[in-house]
Design an enzyme around this catalytic site. Structure first.
Site, PDB file in Angstrom:
ATOM      1  N   GLU A 173       6.604  15.979 -15.029  1.00 61.14           N
ATOM      2  CA  GLU A 173       5.582  16.066 -13.974  1.00 61.14           C
ATOM      3  C   GLU A 173       5.979  15.228 -12.766  1.00 61.14           C
ATOM      4  OE1 GLU A 173       2.342  14.234 -16.031  1.00 61.14           O
ATOM      5  OE2 GLU A 173       2.109  15.860 -17.450  1.00 61.14           O
ATOM      6  N   PRO A 174       7.073  15.532 -12.106  1.00 59.93           N
ATOM      7  CA  PRO A 174       7.508  14.698 -10.982  1.00 59.93           C
ATOM      8  C   PRO A 174       6.685  14.954  -9.724  1.00 59.93           C
ATOM      9  CG  PRO A 174       8.950  16.592 -11.207  1.00 59.93           C
ATOM     10  CD  PRO A 174       7.961  16.685 -12.324  1.00 59.93           C
ATOM     11  N   ARG A 224      -0.466   3.219   1.645  1.00 52.81           N
ATOM     12  CA  ARG A 224       0.478   2.583   0.714  1.00 52.81           C
ATOM     13  C   ARG A 224       0.861   1.136   1.090  1.00 52.81           C
ATOM     14  NH1 ARG A 224       4.820   3.819  -0.690  1.00 52.81           N
ATOM     15  NH2 ARG A 224       4.463   3.644  -2.930  1.00 52.81           N
ATOM     16  N   TYR A 262      -0.335  -1.229  -1.845  1.00 50.78           N
ATOM     17  CA  TYR A 262       0.730  -1.637  -2.783  1.00 50.78           C
ATOM     18  C   TYR A 262       1.794  -2.506  -2.114  1.00 50.78           C
ATOM     19  CZ  TYR A 262      -0.928   2.946  -4.459  1.00 50.78           C
ATOM     20  OH  TYR A 262      -1.681   4.037  -4.799  1.00 50.78           O
ATOM     21  N   CYS A 266     -10.591  -1.188  11.568  1.00 53.34           N
ATOM     22  CA  CYS A 266     -11.191  -2.532  11.616  1.00 53.34           C
ATOM     23  C   CYS A 266     -11.083  -3.245  10.274  1.00 53.34           C
ATOM     24  CB  CYS A 266     -12.641  -2.425  12.063  1.00 53.34           C
ATOM     25  SG  CYS A 266     -12.727  -1.677  13.683  1.00 53.34           S
ATOM     26  N   GLU A 267      -9.865  -3.530   9.906  1.00 53.01           N
ATOM     27  CA  GLU A 267      -9.562  -4.254   8.668  1.00 53.01           C
ATOM     28  C   GLU A 267      -8.259  -5.006   8.920  1.00 53.01           C
ATOM     29  OE1 GLU A 267     -10.954  -3.904   5.414  1.00 53.01           O
ATOM     30  OE2 GLU A 267     -12.323  -2.260   5.854  1.00 53.01           O
TER      31      GLU A 267
HETATM   32  N1  LLP Z   1       1.873  12.674 -14.085  1.00 49.42           N
HETATM   33  C1  LLP Z   1       0.764  11.921 -14.133  1.00 49.42           C
HETATM   34  C2  LLP Z   1      -0.121  12.042 -15.292  1.00 49.42           C
HETATM   35  C3  LLP Z   1       0.473  11.027 -13.088  1.00 49.42           C
HETATM   36  O1  LLP Z   1      -0.617  10.276 -13.148  1.00 49.42           O
HETATM   37  C4  LLP Z   1       1.339  10.945 -11.982  1.00 49.42           C
HETATM   38  C5  LLP Z   1       1.055  10.040 -10.872  1.00 49.42           C
HETATM   39  C6  LLP Z   1       2.472  11.762 -11.969  1.00 49.42           C
HETATM   40  C7  LLP Z   1       2.703  12.614 -13.044  1.00 49.42           C
HETATM   41  C8  LLP Z   1       3.451  11.771 -10.840  1.00 49.42           C
HETATM   42  O2  LLP Z   1       4.081  10.537 -10.671  1.00 49.42           O
HETATM   43  P1  LLP Z   1       5.284  10.379  -9.612  1.00 49.42           P
HETATM   44  O3  LLP Z   1       6.444  11.191 -10.099  1.00 49.42           O
HETATM   45  O4  LLP Z   1       4.787  10.841  -8.280  1.00 49.42           O
HETATM   46  O5  LLP Z   1       5.562   8.911  -9.596  1.00 49.42           O
HETATM   47  N2  LLP Z   1      -0.465   6.486  -5.073  1.00 49.42           N
HETATM   48  C9  LLP Z   1       0.636   5.796  -5.713  1.00 49.42           C
HETATM   49  C10 LLP Z   1       1.179   6.595  -6.865  1.00 49.42           C
HETATM   50  C11 LLP Z   1       0.142   6.951  -7.875  1.00 49.42           C
HETATM   51  C12 LLP Z   1       0.677   7.849  -8.958  1.00 49.42           C
HETATM   52  C13 LLP Z   1      -0.423   8.448  -9.759  1.00 49.42           C
HETATM   53  N3  LLP Z   1       0.020   9.277 -10.826  1.00 49.42           N
HETATM   54  C14 LLP Z   1       1.689   5.485  -4.688  1.00 49.42           C
HETATM   55  O6  LLP Z   1       1.511   5.816  -3.519  1.00 49.42           O
HETATM   56  O7  LLP Z   1       2.698   4.852  -4.994  1.00 49.42           O
END
Ligand code: LLP
Length: 391
Positions: free
Chosen positions: A275-276, A314, A318, A343-344
């Site tokens: 699930e990328p 982001r 983070y 305004c933060e």
């Molecule tokens: N599968 C599941 C169950 C997930 O919760 C996620 C991401 C992915 C796949 C995909 O992950 P990826 O390959 O994109 O790392 N907003 C944060 C990232 C939150 C990810 C949430 N879940 C950021 O901007 O770094």
């Protein structure tokens, strides 16, 4: 990213960004679809037989989804909204894996009506709920158990998901109860998979390998009791670099990740799924914003731009460091905090950053914002959402 004739370009085909600002109205997310194709194909090559379900949450832009569908991807979704977006963009129900800890009765009912390919279950009460709803509808749900092996992948605590104090997945000690529940709902639930997602921005794979080994044993045990079990979903989470663009290094990390995955799971004789999100679309997007003011105080220089945490949260959330580059190359540098109009005090893209010198009216691009940019944008302070352009 690269400058050609002093103009900033995006992606391997070096598409110039400045022409997009000819009639600039407000900040623009620009996405290079060919770059996304290139990333998808690289990942597909590395992960061989694995079916890739793109994590729609990273960027649900319709043209991006259409492109990924055309390339052969499935969709990993976490809400009814994302299911609808995936279907509108050309995915079929057979392409959709549905994860998420908070699926409502309504969402599960709709997913069952549609006949979604796989529901990744995140708790015992959710499994019970799916069983009873499916029974009342005369349906059979195809589910995968999302297991949480309590493993640290050393990422930002806000994006770790595979630890026991995270809300995601199910503890391994729960398995006997899950088995009981599955048996009691055998008319309405079919166990088809085991799933795993340890978190996002994974750059080192020792914890991941350990998790695969643990889940592999569980898979083998479960399969003895549930011969319908046939899929192993090893999640997403492969990270990218934000402080530089080094595609070769990223592809070599991808190869390490793929090797560990394929070698560990090779003898399972099952369908592999992933699930990328970020890895496919992160580098392919940039947020273009215009400099409004250069504000100097006794302590700092602030580059005040017309986009901020409302469009790309982001850095605030983070402490992510995105490269910020002027659209027209500058020979000189300046040091500034790059801040938005919100305004933060947490509304910043960068602090004490050395970047190409710019003036009022110039444009800069916040790079590598194709993932978790627009999808996390808000209308805070009633600022408009940015535009989105695919090139
Ligand atoms: N599968 C599941 C169950 C997930 O919760 C996620 C991401 C992915 C796949 C995909 O992950 P990826 O390959 O994109 O790392 N907003 C944060 C990232 C939150 C990810 C949430 N879940 C950021 O901007 O770094």
């Amino acid at each position: 990213m690269e400058y050609v004739n002093n103009e900033l370009c995006l992606g391997p085909l070096k598409k110039a960004l400045l022409p997009l600002c000819a009639n600039y109205m407000r900040p623009i997310y620009v996405y290079d679809l060919d770059f996304i194709s290139q990333r998808y194909q690289a990942m597909k090559r590395a992960l061989g037989p694995t079916r890739l379900f793109y994590a729609v949450k990273a960027n649900p832009n319709v043209e991006i989804l259409q492109r990924l569908k055309r390339l052969g991807a499935g969709a990993d979704v976490v809400s009814l909204g994302e299911i609808k977006r995936a279907l509108e963009s050309g995915f079929s129900v057979q392409d959709i894996v549905y994860s998420g800890v908070g699926k409502t009765r309504h969402e599960i009912t709709e997913a069952l009506k549609l006949g979604i390919y796989q529901i990744n279950v995140e708790s015992l009460p959710e499994l019970e709920r799916i069983g009873s709803l499916a029974k009342s509808m005369g349906k059979k749900a195809s589910v995968a158990l999302r297991l949480n092996p309590d493993i640290d992948i050393k990422t930002h605590p806000y994006i770790a998901t595979g630890l026991k104090d995270n809300k995601f997945g199910m503890e391994l000690s729960l398995i006997p109860e899950l088995v009981k529940c599955l048996k009691s709902h055998e008319d309405s639930i079919e166990l088809v998979g085991v799933s795993l997602h340890l978190g996002s921005m994974m750059m080192e794979f020792s914890g991941y390998k350990e998790a695969l080994q643990i889940l592999k044993k569980i898979y083998v045990d479960l399969q003895k009791q549930f011969p319908t079990l046939k899929r192993f979903d090893f999640g997403g989470g492969l990270g990218i670099f934000y402080d530089r663009l080094d595609l070769e290094l990223e592809e070599s990390l991808l190869r390490d990740y793929a090797k560990i995955t394929l070698e560990t799971l090779s003898d399972l004789n099952c369908e592999l799924q992933s699930e990328p999100g970020r890895w496919l679309v992160g580098h392919c997007g940039a947020l273009i914003t215009q400099v409004q003011y250069i504000k100097k105080t006794s302590a700092k220089t602030f580059l005040v731009v017309d986009s901020g945490m409302n469009h790309l949260i982001r850095p605030s959330l983070y402490e992510a460091d995105h490269l910020i580059l002027p659209l027209v190359k500058s020979q000189e540098n300046m040091k500034a905090d790059v801040v938005g109009p919100i305004c933060e005090s947490s509304d910043f893209f960068a602090k004490d950053r050395t970047l190409g010198k710019v003036s009022e009216g110039d444009f800069v691009a916040v790079m590598d914002s194709g993932a978790y940019g627009y999808s996390m944008a808000s209308v805070y302070n009633l600022q408009e959402l940015p535009l989105e352009i695919c090139i």
